[in-house]
Write a protein that holds these residues in place. Structure first.
Motif, PDB file in Angstrom:
ATOM      1  N   SER A  22      18.816  -7.601  52.668  1.00 29.87           N
ATOM      2  CA  SER A  22      18.931  -6.201  52.271  1.00 29.87           C
ATOM      3  C   SER A  22      18.632  -5.277  53.444  1.00 29.87           C
ATOM      4  N   MET A  23      17.599  -5.604  54.208  1.00 32.89           N
ATOM      5  CA  MET A  23      17.256  -4.780  55.359  1.00 32.89           C
ATOM      6  C   MET A  23      18.385  -4.753  56.377  1.00 32.89           C
ATOM      7  N   GLN A  24      19.033  -5.904  56.571  1.00 33.15           N
ATOM      8  CA  GLN A  24      20.124  -5.956  57.543  1.00 33.15           C
ATOM      9  C   GLN A  24      21.374  -5.253  57.014  1.00 33.15           C
ATOM     10  N   VAL A  25      21.660  -5.459  55.725  1.00 37.00           N
ATOM     11  CA  VAL A  25      22.839  -4.834  55.143  1.00 37.00           C
ATOM     12  C   VAL A  25      22.736  -3.310  55.175  1.00 37.00           C
ATOM     13  N   ALA A  26      21.568  -2.784  54.799  1.00 36.75           N
ATOM     14  CA  ALA A  26      21.386  -1.326  54.719  1.00 36.75           C
ATOM     15  C   ALA A  26      20.871  -0.719  56.014  1.00 36.75           C
ATOM     16  N   GLN A  27      20.566  -1.573  57.004  1.00 41.14           N
ATOM     17  CA  GLN A  27      20.014  -1.102  58.269  1.00 41.14           C
ATOM     18  C   GLN A  27      18.754  -0.263  58.017  1.00 41.14           C
ATOM     19  N   ALA A  28      17.785  -0.902  57.350  1.00 37.27           N
ATOM     20  CA  ALA A  28      16.544  -0.229  56.964  1.00 37.27           C
ATOM     21  C   ALA A  28      15.372  -0.778  57.750  1.00 37.27           C
ATOM     22  N   GLU A  29      14.308   0.045  57.839  1.00 38.32           N
ATOM     23  CA  GLU A  29      13.097  -0.379  58.537  1.00 38.32           C
ATOM     24  C   GLU A  29      12.253  -1.309  57.682  1.00 38.32           C
ATOM     25  N   ALA A  30      12.292  -1.124  56.374  1.00 38.06           N
ATOM     26  CA  ALA A  30      11.463  -1.925  55.470  1.00 38.06           C
ATOM     27  C   ALA A  30      12.161  -2.066  54.129  1.00 38.06           C
ATOM     28  N   CYS A  31      11.643  -2.999  53.342  1.00 37.91           N
ATOM     29  CA  CYS A  31      12.275  -3.271  52.051  1.00 37.91           C
ATOM     30  C   CYS A  31      11.230  -3.876  51.119  1.00 37.91           C
ATOM     31  N   SER A  32      11.325  -3.555  49.852  1.00 37.84           N
ATOM     32  CA  SER A  32      10.425  -4.148  48.855  1.00 37.84           C
ATOM     33  C   SER A  32      11.220  -4.490  47.605  1.00 37.84           C
ATOM     34  N   LEU A  33      10.722  -5.476  46.878  1.00 41.16           N
ATOM     35  CA  LEU A  33      11.388  -5.891  45.651  1.00 41.16           C
ATOM     36  C   LEU A  33      10.383  -5.865  44.514  1.00 41.16           C
ATOM     37  N   LEU A  34      10.752  -5.164  43.454  1.00 41.48           N
ATOM     38  CA  LEU A  34       9.927  -5.101  42.248  1.00 41.48           C
ATOM     39  C   LEU A  34      10.630  -5.882  41.148  1.00 41.48           C
ATOM     40  N   LEU A  35       9.899  -6.755  40.489  1.00 40.25           N
ATOM     41  CA  LEU A  35      10.458  -7.502  39.370  1.00 40.25           C
ATOM     42  C   LEU A  35      10.083  -6.820  38.060  1.00 40.25           C
ATOM     43  N   TYR A  36      10.904  -7.042  37.048  1.00 37.83           N
ATOM     44  CA  TYR A  36      10.695  -6.400  35.754  1.00 37.83           C
ATOM     45  C   TYR A  36       9.959  -7.345  34.822  1.00 37.83           C
ATOM     46  N   ASP A  37       8.836  -6.870  34.282  1.00 38.19           N
ATOM     47  CA  ASP A  37       8.043  -7.616  33.302  1.00 38.19           C
ATOM     48  C   ASP A  37       8.464  -7.157  31.912  1.00 38.19           C
ATOM     49  N   ARG A  38       9.224  -7.993  31.208  1.00 39.55           N
ATOM     50  CA  ARG A  38       9.759  -7.599  29.897  1.00 39.55           C
ATOM     51  C   ARG A  38       8.646  -7.385  28.874  1.00 39.55           C
ATOM     52  N   ALA A  39       7.561  -8.132  28.988  1.00 34.67           N
ATOM     53  CA  ALA A  39       6.477  -8.025  28.002  1.00 34.67           C
ATOM     54  C   ALA A  39       5.819  -6.648  28.049  1.00 34.67           C
ATOM     55  N   SER A  40       5.534  -6.161  29.252  1.00 38.82           N
ATOM     56  CA  SER A  40       4.863  -4.862  29.390  1.00 38.82           C
ATOM     57  C   SER A  40       5.835  -3.733  29.668  1.00 38.82           C
ATOM     58  N   GLU A  41       7.116  -4.081  29.894  1.00 36.41           N
ATOM     59  CA  GLU A  41       8.142  -3.103  30.250  1.00 36.41           C
ATOM     60  C   GLU A  41       7.724  -2.311  31.491  1.00 36.41           C
ATOM     61  N   GLU A  42       7.263  -3.049  32.498  1.00 36.62           N
ATOM     62  CA  GLU A  42       6.820  -2.450  33.751  1.00 36.62           C
ATOM     63  C   GLU A  42       7.468  -3.168  34.930  1.00 36.62           C
ATOM     64  N   LEU A  43       7.541  -2.454  36.049  1.00 38.21           N
ATOM     65  CA  LEU A  43       7.975  -3.032  37.315  1.00 38.21           C
ATOM     66  C   LEU A  43       6.735  -3.309  38.156  1.00 38.21           C
ATOM     67  N   TYR A  44       6.722  -4.463  38.834  1.00 42.45           N
ATOM     68  CA  TYR A  44       5.592  -4.792  39.693  1.00 42.45           C
ATOM     69  C   TYR A  44       6.105  -5.331  41.030  1.00 42.45           C
ATOM     70  N   PHE A  45       5.381  -5.029  42.099  1.00 41.82           N
ATOM     71  CA  PHE A  45       5.771  -5.484  43.427  1.00 41.82           C
ATOM     72  C   PHE A  45       5.565  -6.993  43.544  1.00 41.82           C
ATOM     73  N   ARG A  46       6.602  -7.679  44.026  1.00 40.32           N
ATOM     74  CA  ARG A  46       6.511  -9.126  44.200  1.00 40.32           C
ATOM     75  C   ARG A  46       6.521  -9.517  45.683  1.00 40.32           C
ATOM     76  N   VAL A  47       7.341  -8.838  46.488  1.00 41.55           N
ATOM     77  CA  VAL A  47       7.442  -9.194  47.899  1.00 41.55           C
ATOM     78  C   VAL A  47       7.918  -7.981  48.677  1.00 41.55           C
ATOM     79  N   ALA A  48       7.543  -7.914  49.950  1.00 41.97           N
ATOM     80  CA  ALA A  48       7.978  -6.812  50.814  1.00 41.97           C
ATOM     81  C   ALA A  48       8.142  -7.354  52.222  1.00 41.97           C
TER      82      ALA A  48
END
Length: 420
Positions: free
Chosen positions: A51-77
């Motif tokens: 993603s960083m290479q495709v978008a030519q970005a300095e940084a990138c993070s991925l949040l996964l969706y927790d269906r039980a709590s209906e929340e997004l949480y950081f998994r990796v950056a």
């Protein structure tokens, strides 16, 4: 999420040749991700790196969706994205909260050219992670109409902001990677369920085994108490052998768990293999309770000392003897133990019993940890530990049918210790 169609295709004709090349590369990179779906952690890092290479970005993070709590949480950056552990520990976003939450709720990409001018930007994440976001793209990951998570690419390289082409390229990229990520999560969930089932089976087996030993110890303690209170040596003489056997069984059980739980380099030295066999057989006789077993030992062909870990080989022999004792009949049981020089610089150990043998259907499983045919009387660790110790010595163990129909376990070990 907006998917490129014939109606949105004009952005392609407006893109420069270099941008078109980026689109092709993005598609190629996304398809490559599919091959990594068996390892979720590897896949997540690959997604962010691409993603960083495709978008030519300095940084990138991925949040996964927790269906039980209906929340997004950081998994990796990746990149200079600040303190990931703080993000993972302290930040969870509701749908609609922050730019990522808004993208997830609307299922559309959001391009923020200046976060200081956008009310949706969640400043707390920057404050907690010590990172400064200037601009970002938030891209929802949707698989079969199910929200999987959100990718955020942060700070366009070169000090500019993300363009419409960047947005569409990330849409293409996210549509393909969402499927790979969903498949990886499914595989991980299935593996986790299998591991939990195996762990539950192991704990149940060990608990039953320990309970049986403790039951024998408890009854012995009761008899010892009676003997002490009444001044009767008869109670003490009656209970002490049982109590002693139980403590030895507990000790052997703990030794097996320790031997299996961690890798170990054998402490090799020239040893008296005949003496090790005699010691193991003597301990084995003390563990027998109701069966009368005849032990036949043949070490007459041993003419020199092999280089082995005495304590480890003692455990192997004791485990094989105990396994054989469970297989032989209550009356007339015989166990043959032999040690002799093998071929190609090996020493061989054999333990043969006159039991009913091991069915062909389960022979592949007898060395698996926690596999047992003894119900609550076994842990399924003995043969697994034996195999582990033998392989740590650079040897092998095999199961065969004895001439009389029982089981024959044969261990082959290098006679001398050679360093590679």
């Amino acid at each position: 999420m907006t998917t490129p169609t014939h109606d949105t295709a004009p952005w392609l004709t407006e893109a420069a040749p270099e941008e078109l090349r980026r689109i092709v590369v993005a598609l190629y990179r996304a398809h490559r991700l599919i091959s990594a779906i068996t390892d979720l952690d590897v896949l997540l890092e690959r997604i962010l790196d691409e993603s960083m290479q495709v978008a030519q970005a300095e940084a990138c993070s991925l949040l996964l969706y927790d269906r039980a709590s209906e929340e997004l949480y950081f998994r990796v950056a990746l990149g200079d994205s600040g303190d990931l552990q703080t993000l993972k520990r302290e930040i969870r976003l509701k749908l609609g909260q922050g730019t990522a939450g808004a993208a997830a709720a609307m299922r559309e990409c959001i391009n923020v050219t200046d976060v200081s001018q956008d009310s949706r930007f969640y400043e707390v994440a920057d404050q907690r992670s010590n990172f400064r976001t200037r601009n970002l793209l938030a891209v929802p990951l949707i698989d079969r109409d199910e929200l999987v998570g959100v990718i955020e690419v942060l700070n366009k390289v070169g000090g500019t902001h993300f363009t419409t082409v960047d947005l569409h390229v990330m849409e293409i990229f996210s549509a393909l990677t969402a499927s790979a990520l969903a498949n990886a999560q499914l595989i991980e969930d299935n593996l986790r369920a299998e591991r939990l089932a195996a762990l539950g089976q192991a704990v149940a087996g060990m608990s039953h085994h320990t309970k049986n030993i403790l039951a024998g110890m408890t009854s012995s303690v009761d008899l010892i108490d009676q003997g002490l209170s009444q001044g009767s040596h008869e109670f003490l003489h009656q209970s002490w052998p049982v109590f002693k056997r139980c403590t030895e069984r507990i000790a052997n059980f703990v030794e097996d768990m320790l031997a299996y739980s961690k890798p170990r380099v054998p402490m090799r030295r020239p040893c008296d293999l005949n003496g090790i066999i005699l010691d193991a057989c003597e301990t084995f006789r003390g563990l027998l309770v109701v069966k009368e077993v005849t032990l036949d030992i043949d070490t007459s062909r041993l003419k020199r000392q092999p280089c082995l870990d005495e304590r480890a080989i003692y455990r192997c022999l004791l485990n094989l003897l105990t396994n054989a004792a469970d297989a032989v009949p209550r009356a007339g049981g015989t166990i043959h133990v032999a040690a002799y020089p093998g071929t190609d610089g090996q020493v061989c150990l054999e333990v043969i019993d006159n039991g009913t043998g091991i069915p062909e259907a389960i022979r592949e499983s007898v060395f698996d940890p926690f596999f047992s045919t003894k119900g609550s009387d076994g842990t399924g660790l003995g043969l697994a530990v034996t195999k582990k110790i033998v392989e740590e010595h650079g040897g092998s163990i095999e199961l065969d049918t004895a001439p009389g129909g029982g089981a024959l376990f044969r261990i082959r070990l290098p006679w001398e210790h050679t360093t590679k």
